[in-house]
Design a protein around this motif. Structure first.
Motif, PDB file in Angstrom:
ATOM      1  N   GLU A 111      -4.199   3.766  -5.396  1.00  0.00           N
ATOM      2  CA  GLU A 111      -4.047   4.127  -4.072  1.00  0.00           C
ATOM      3  C   GLU A 111      -2.839   4.520  -4.159  1.00  0.00           C
ATOM      4  OE1 GLU A 111      -6.953   2.669  -0.702  1.00  0.00           O
ATOM      5  OE2 GLU A 111      -8.305   1.611  -3.173  1.00  0.00           O
ATOM      6  N   ALA A 112      -2.095   3.263  -4.679  1.00  0.00           N
ATOM      7  CA  ALA A 112      -0.649   3.484  -4.838  1.00  0.00           C
ATOM      8  C   ALA A 112      -0.582   4.739  -5.433  1.00  0.00           C
ATOM      9  CB  ALA A 112       0.187   2.177  -4.953  1.00  0.00           C
ATOM     10  N   ARG A 113      -0.595   5.180  -6.924  1.00  0.00           N
ATOM     11  CA  ARG A 113      -0.085   5.768  -7.547  1.00  0.00           C
ATOM     12  C   ARG A 113      -0.826   7.292  -6.521  1.00  0.00           C
ATOM     13  NH1 ARG A 113      -2.164   3.477 -12.959  1.00  0.00           N
ATOM     14  NH2 ARG A 113      -3.985   4.455 -12.257  1.00  0.00           N
ATOM     15  N   ALA A 114      -1.697   7.390  -6.838  1.00  0.00           N
ATOM     16  CA  ALA A 114      -1.622   8.919  -5.555  1.00  0.00           C
ATOM     17  C   ALA A 114      -1.004   8.877  -4.042  1.00  0.00           C
ATOM     18  CB  ALA A 114      -3.015   8.450  -4.675  1.00  0.00           C
ATOM     19  N   VAL A 115      -0.425   7.824  -3.727  1.00  0.00           N
ATOM     20  CA  VAL A 115       0.600   8.059  -2.466  1.00  0.00           C
ATOM     21  C   VAL A 115       2.037   8.963  -3.134  1.00  0.00           C
ATOM     22  CG1 VAL A 115       2.170   6.710  -0.771  1.00  0.00           C
ATOM     23  CG2 VAL A 115      -0.184   6.200  -0.938  1.00  0.00           C
ATOM     24  N   HIS A 119       5.726  -0.664  -6.113  1.00  0.00           N
ATOM     25  CA  HIS A 119       6.832  -1.714  -5.289  1.00  0.00           C
ATOM     26  C   HIS A 119       6.027  -0.997  -3.837  1.00  0.00           C
ATOM     27  CE1 HIS A 119      10.073  -2.209  -7.402  1.00  0.00           C
ATOM     28  NE2 HIS A 119       9.606  -0.789  -8.503  1.00  0.00           N
ATOM     29  N   LEU A 120       4.854  -0.297  -3.778  1.00  0.00           N
ATOM     30  CA  LEU A 120       4.618   0.231  -2.446  1.00  0.00           C
ATOM     31  C   LEU A 120       3.385  -1.714  -1.749  1.00  0.00           C
ATOM     32  CD1 LEU A 120       3.306   3.594  -2.558  1.00  0.00           C
ATOM     33  CD2 LEU A 120       5.355   2.801  -2.153  1.00  0.00           C
ATOM     34  N   VAL A 121       3.442  -1.928  -0.825  1.00  0.00           N
ATOM     35  CA  VAL A 121       2.327  -2.442  -0.383  1.00  0.00           C
ATOM     36  C   VAL A 121       1.927  -1.944   0.863  1.00  0.00           C
ATOM     37  CG1 VAL A 121       2.111  -4.219   1.140  1.00  0.00           C
ATOM     38  CG2 VAL A 121       4.207  -4.602  -0.593  1.00  0.00           C
ATOM     39  N   MET A 122      -0.116  -1.434   0.220  1.00  0.00           N
ATOM     40  CA  MET A 122      -0.888  -0.896   0.720  1.00  0.00           C
ATOM     41  C   MET A 122      -1.251  -1.487   2.604  1.00  0.00           C
ATOM     42  SD  MET A 122      -0.779   1.293  -1.092  1.00  0.00           S
ATOM     43  CE  MET A 122      -1.846   2.857  -0.268  1.00  0.00           C
ATOM     44  N   HIS A 123      -1.803  -0.835   2.862  1.00  0.00           N
ATOM     45  CA  HIS A 123      -1.907  -1.911   4.774  1.00  0.00           C
ATOM     46  C   HIS A 123      -3.283  -2.790   3.934  1.00  0.00           C
ATOM     47  CE1 HIS A 123       0.165  -0.350   7.747  1.00  0.00           C
ATOM     48  NE2 HIS A 123      -0.054   0.894   7.594  1.00  0.00           N
ATOM     49  N   ASP A 124      -4.154  -1.814   2.939  1.00  0.00           N
ATOM     50  CA  ASP A 124      -5.159  -2.520   2.274  1.00  0.00           C
ATOM     51  C   ASP A 124      -5.081  -3.753   1.645  1.00  0.00           C
ATOM     52  OD1 ASP A 124      -8.372  -3.420   1.633  1.00  0.00           O
ATOM     53  OD2 ASP A 124      -8.636  -1.541   1.145  1.00  0.00           O
ATOM     54  N   PRO A 125      -5.620  -4.610   1.716  1.00  0.00           N
ATOM     55  CA  PRO A 125      -4.805  -5.906   0.814  1.00  0.00           C
ATOM     56  C   PRO A 125      -5.540  -6.059  -0.737  1.00  0.00           C
ATOM     57  CG  PRO A 125      -6.038  -6.977   2.651  1.00  0.00           C
ATOM     58  CD  PRO A 125      -5.899  -5.749   3.073  1.00  0.00           C
ATOM     59  N   GLN A 126      -6.869  -5.214  -0.743  1.00  0.00           N
ATOM     60  CA  GLN A 126      -8.090  -4.916  -1.920  1.00  0.00           C
ATOM     61  C   GLN A 126      -7.717  -3.571  -2.153  1.00  0.00           C
ATOM     62  OE1 GLN A 126      -9.340  -7.377  -2.913  1.00  0.00           O
ATOM     63  NE2 GLN A 126      -9.371  -8.141  -0.309  1.00  0.00           N
ATOM     64  N   ALA A 127      -6.598  -2.859  -1.929  1.00  0.00           N
ATOM     65  CA  ALA A 127      -6.321  -1.482  -2.775  1.00  0.00           C
ATOM     66  C   ALA A 127      -6.327  -1.522  -3.719  1.00  0.00           C
ATOM     67  CB  ALA A 127      -5.247  -0.532  -1.961  1.00  0.00           C
ATOM     68  N   ARG A 128      -5.673  -0.508  -4.371  1.00  0.00           N
ATOM     69  CA  ARG A 128      -6.088  -0.492  -6.772  1.00  0.00           C
ATOM     70  C   ARG A 128      -5.065   0.192  -6.608  1.00  0.00           C
ATOM     71  NH1 ARG A 128      -9.454  -3.795  -8.525  1.00  0.00           N
ATOM     72  NH2 ARG A 128      -9.752  -2.970 -10.745  1.00  0.00           N
ATOM     73  N   HIS A 129      -4.391   0.085  -7.828  1.00  0.00           N
ATOM     74  CA  HIS A 129      -3.578   0.611  -7.960  1.00  0.00           C
ATOM     75  C   HIS A 129      -3.480   2.072  -7.989  1.00  0.00           C
ATOM     76  CE1 HIS A 129       0.678   0.612 -10.231  1.00  0.00           C
ATOM     77  NE2 HIS A 129      -0.014   1.433 -11.020  1.00  0.00           N
ATOM     78  N   ARG A 148      11.741   7.455   0.379  1.00  0.00           N
ATOM     79  CA  ARG A 148      11.601   7.578   1.930  1.00  0.00           C
ATOM     80  C   ARG A 148       9.813   8.633   2.039  1.00  0.00           C
ATOM     81  NH1 ARG A 148      15.796   6.077   4.622  1.00  0.00           N
ATOM     82  NH2 ARG A 148      15.650   7.694   6.533  1.00  0.00           N
ATOM     83  N   ALA A 149       9.778   9.074   1.564  1.00  0.00           N
ATOM     84  CA  ALA A 149       8.722   9.398   1.546  1.00  0.00           C
ATOM     85  C   ALA A 149       7.462   8.581   1.508  1.00  0.00           C
ATOM     86  CB  ALA A 149       8.145  11.108   0.319  1.00  0.00           C
ATOM     87  N   THR A 150       7.751   7.608   0.641  1.00  0.00           N
ATOM     88  CA  THR A 150       6.492   6.620   1.095  1.00  0.00           C
ATOM     89  C   THR A 150       6.364   5.773   1.836  1.00  0.00           C
ATOM     90  OG1 THR A 150       7.995   4.911  -0.310  1.00  0.00           O
ATOM     91  CG2 THR A 150       6.779   6.876  -1.816  1.00  0.00           C
ATOM     92  N   ARG A 151       7.609   5.798   2.373  1.00  0.00           N
ATOM     93  CA  ARG A 151       7.613   4.910   3.359  1.00  0.00           C
ATOM     94  C   ARG A 151       7.291   5.229   4.941  1.00  0.00           C
ATOM     95  NH1 ARG A 151      14.026   3.900   2.587  1.00  0.00           N
ATOM     96  NH2 ARG A 151      13.955   3.690   0.342  1.00  0.00           N
ATOM     97  N   GLY A 152       6.851   6.288   4.836  1.00  0.00           N
ATOM     98  CA  GLY A 152       5.839   7.218   5.910  1.00  0.00           C
ATOM     99  C   GLY A 152       4.595   7.676   6.067  1.00  0.00           C
ATOM    100  N   HIS A 153       4.299   6.893   4.839  1.00  0.00           N
ATOM    101  CA  HIS A 153       3.063   6.871   4.827  1.00  0.00           C
ATOM    102  C   HIS A 153       1.436   6.560   5.309  1.00  0.00           C
ATOM    103  CE1 HIS A 153      -0.904   7.696   2.463  1.00  0.00           C
ATOM    104  NE2 HIS A 153      -0.454   9.149   1.459  1.00  0.00           N
ATOM    105  N   PRO A 154       0.616   6.956   6.213  1.00  0.00           N
ATOM    106  CA  PRO A 154      -0.409   6.710   6.795  1.00  0.00           C
ATOM    107  C   PRO A 154      -0.415   5.012   6.554  1.00  0.00           C
ATOM    108  CG  PRO A 154      -1.477   7.934   6.435  1.00  0.00           C
ATOM    109  CD  PRO A 154       0.582   8.325   5.877  1.00  0.00           C
ATOM    110  N   ASP A 155      -1.401   4.815   5.322  1.00  0.00           N
ATOM    111  CA  ASP A 155      -1.410   3.926   4.207  1.00  0.00           C
ATOM    112  C   ASP A 155      -1.318   3.163   3.486  1.00  0.00           C
ATOM    113  OD1 ASP A 155      -4.036   5.663   5.028  1.00  0.00           O
ATOM    114  OD2 ASP A 155      -3.768   6.332   2.213  1.00  0.00           O
ATOM    115  N   VAL A 156       0.409   3.294   3.744  1.00  0.00           N
ATOM    116  CA  VAL A 156       2.010   2.099   3.415  1.00  0.00           C
ATOM    117  C   VAL A 156       1.649   1.516   3.836  1.00  0.00           C
ATOM    118  CG1 VAL A 156       3.780   2.016   1.672  1.00  0.00           C
ATOM    119  CG2 VAL A 156       1.570   4.068   1.375  1.00  0.00           C
TER     120      VAL A 156
END
Length: 332
Positions: free
Chosen positions: A314-318, A302-312, A250-258
């Motif tokens: 960045e998802a790991r950092a979230v 499993h995360l879909v970032m706001h930036d379509p060019q985001a690298r993996h 649930r913490a990943t769902r409220g992240h501003p970059d996700v």
């Protein structure tokens, strides 16, 4: 003392781990040793992949060509035993080339189902992101439900059923990015990376006169491996540890970059993988540390970032931020 406090006290109490019989290797240790004879210097990656396979998950191996992705998948298939099929994904591969099709029996004049390569215990989908999106989608039902439906008839796949898919980075020519629904079916995404100098030299030396993969033999039977899967599934999970896994997702769902956070399926996969991790460590109970160990491998893809060019990365950092900000039950 309240019931909640008593429950928290119970989960904090450290239970003794099972002790392995002296001089006797476990099935997991035998599999790791067999695979390690082919892939040098990648103990952590081999352990993570074994954990996911014991959790009945599917594995996505992504990295540049030539670092041993297919070799790793083949080594696991050989060590585990059971039937193995490999699918080389290409742009002209059709869905029926994976699932199978109905063919006319010339003797009886009736349609007969011809099973495709997906009917195996371990299916290696090599370079999956070189197949068209339509063909990639043919694996959805197989991976999620363990069955194939052709011409309205459902055919059950063998058990255990595990998909090990390899893919090249999506910025390479001739590749198609996996859609979110397809990525969500994979329990974990792993990268091998380049070996260190010593491991690369050992690989060159070992393959001067032989192919180590040819020497790998099954170190466990299909029935024994299924028994390991059943034991991993039976690992006890305290409610507070399960809630910890839920809070991480649930913490990943409220992240501003996700844009889309970890799905409920990702939460289920995280708990199942953590149970397999505990089983490999000789425990029949789940610890918060098991969840922490698997979250970086299970949640990011499993995360879909706001930036379509985001690298993996960045998802790991979230996910790393979610781990740092989410309190876990402390074992005493």
């Amino acid at each position: 003392m309240s019931e909640a406090s008593m429950a928290e006290r119970d989960v904090h109490r450290r239970e003794p781990e099972r002790e392995a019989e002296p001089g006797r290797e476990t099935a997991g240790e035998r599999i790791e040793a067999a695979v390690g004879s082919v892939i040098s210097g990648k103990h952590a990656e081999i352990r993570t992949m074994l954990t996911v396979l014991l959790a009945e998950g599917h594995v996505l191996l992504e990295d540049v060509p030539g670092v041993g992705k297919t070799q790793l998948a083949r080594a696991f298939a050989a060590a585990i035993g059971g039937s193995v099929r490999r699918i080389q994904c290409t742009p002209d591969l059709l869905p029926s080339d994976i699932t199978g099709m109905s063919v006319l029996d010339q003797k009886t004049g009736e349609l007969r189902f011809q099973p495709g390569p997906v009917f195996a215990n371990i299916v290696i989908a090599d370079e999956i992101n070189r197949a068209s999106p339509k063909t990639q989608a043919a694996l959805l039902e197989c991976m999620a439900e363990g069955q194939v439906t052709v011409d309205g008839v459902t055919h059950v796949l063998p058990t255990p059923f595990l998909v090990v898919a390899t893919q090249n980075p999506i910025d390479m020519e001739g590749t198609y990015a996996l859609p979110e629904a397809q990525r969500d079916r994979f329990m974990a995404r792993l990268e091998l990376g380049y070996p260190d100098e010593a491991a690369e030299h050992a690989m060159v030396t070992a393959r001067e006169t032989a192919q180590p993969l040819d020497a790998v033999r099954a170190v466990t039977s299909q029935a024994q491996f299924q028994a390991e899967i059943d034991e991993a599934r039976a690992v006890r999970a305290h409610e507070l540890v399960e809630r910890y896994a839920v809070r991480l997702a649930r913490a990943t769902r409220g992240h501003p970059d996700v844009r889309l956070g970890a799905s409920p399926r990702a939460t289920l996969q995280l708990v199942r993988a953590a149970k397999a991790h505990a089983h490999l460590l000789g425990r029949d109970w789940l610890s918060p540390d098991d969840v922490k160990a698997l979250a970086p491998h299970v949640l990011p893809h499993h995360l879909v970032m706001h930036d379509p060019q985001a690298r993996h990365d960045e998802a790991r950092a979230v996910v790393a931020q979610a781990l740092a900000s989410t309190a876990a039950p402390i074992m005493r």
